[in-house]
Design a protein around this motif. Sequence first.
Motif, PDB file in Angstrom:
ATOM      1  N   VAL A  78       0.837  -1.199   0.000  1.00 20.56           N
ATOM      2  CA  VAL A  78       0.000   0.000   0.000  1.00 20.56           C
ATOM      3  C   VAL A  78       0.868   1.243   0.000  1.00 20.56           C
ATOM      4  N   ASP A  79       0.621   2.126  -0.964  1.00 20.02           N
ATOM      5  CA  ASP A  79       1.274   3.430  -1.013  1.00 20.02           C
ATOM      6  C   ASP A  79       0.190   4.498  -0.983  1.00 20.02           C
ATOM      7  N   ILE A  80       0.486   5.631  -0.343  1.00 20.83           N
ATOM      8  CA  ILE A  80      -0.513   6.687  -0.208  1.00 20.83           C
ATOM      9  C   ILE A  80       0.097   8.036  -0.521  1.00 20.83           C
ATOM     10  N   VAL A  91      -2.608   0.315  -4.513  1.00 21.95           N
ATOM     11  CA  VAL A  91      -2.410  -1.029  -3.979  1.00 21.95           C
ATOM     12  C   VAL A  91      -1.873  -1.926  -5.082  1.00 21.95           C
ATOM     13  N   ASN A  92      -0.769  -2.582  -4.808  1.00 25.84           N
ATOM     14  CA  ASN A  92      -0.218  -3.572  -5.726  1.00 25.84           C
ATOM     15  C   ASN A  92      -0.389  -4.947  -5.094  1.00 25.84           C
ATOM     16  N   THR A  93      -1.066  -5.839  -5.795  1.00 21.50           N
ATOM     17  CA  THR A  93      -1.365  -7.152  -5.241  1.00 21.50           C
ATOM     18  C   THR A  93      -1.503  -8.173  -6.361  1.00 21.50           C
ATOM     19  N   SER A  94      -1.250  -9.423  -6.038  1.00 18.99           N
ATOM     20  CA  SER A  94      -1.469 -10.494  -7.012  1.00 18.99           C
ATOM     21  C   SER A  94      -2.923 -10.935  -7.014  1.00 18.99           C
ATOM     22  N   ASN A  95      -3.708 -10.403  -6.081  1.00 19.83           N
ATOM     23  CA  ASN A  95      -5.124 -10.765  -5.966  1.00 19.83           C
ATOM     24  C   ASN A  95      -6.022  -9.660  -6.514  1.00 19.83           C
ATOM     25  N   ASN A  96      -5.599  -9.024  -7.589  1.00 19.08           N
ATOM     26  CA  ASN A  96      -6.344  -7.876  -8.100  1.00 19.08           C
ATOM     27  C   ASN A  96      -7.762  -8.225  -8.519  1.00 19.08           C
TER      28      ASN A  96
END
Length: 208
Positions: A78-80, A91-96
């Motif tokens: 998470v970046d803000i 949000v960077n995720t493999s569960n997009n």
Amino acid sequence: MEFKRYTEKTLEEALKSAARDKGVSVEELHYNVLEEKSGFLGVGRSVEIEAYCEKDVENFIVSYIQQYFDNSQLDGQVDIENDNGFYRITVNTSNNAILIGKAGKTLQAFNRLVKAAASAEFKKRVGLLIDVNGYKEDRYEKITKMAIRVAKDVRRTKIDATLDPMPADERKAIHNALANMEDITTQSTGEGATRRLQILYSPGKEVD
């Protein structure tokens, strides 16, 4: 709880104490006065406040989203970014696929959840937007291209058009894309989840 409480003899001293503790200026604080005691002849006088700064809001949002990932056993970074009090979260995720859902509905719901939690925590309306793996940017490009095609049809036929319901950020993206199109204006109509954008034939509209 991101609020911290500070008690000093005066409000000015309490604010200085909070600013010093948080490493910000007094002007950067948001605060509520919880209790004031006048004392007797100045003896026992005190002011208690609860205070927070923008960094506290950022920390709460990131922590809330991260806790959601942990509880759901999902991976995510998470970046803000604080855009003048509006928080843009990436949000960077493999569960997009799980987080975005069909037509972005799950992401919309998650955005509302985090927004409601932050607003409740800080007792004010907190504006934020969550993007997952660049989905929103791709979505903006897709819907603005669609809206431009519709607007050209509206201008040609002189018949107004109403788009499907969409969240505020997507309506804004279309509004901005059509702002300088001759003879075309946009307006939102409806309430809540049914709110949608109208593309209106407006002959003679001035364009900057």
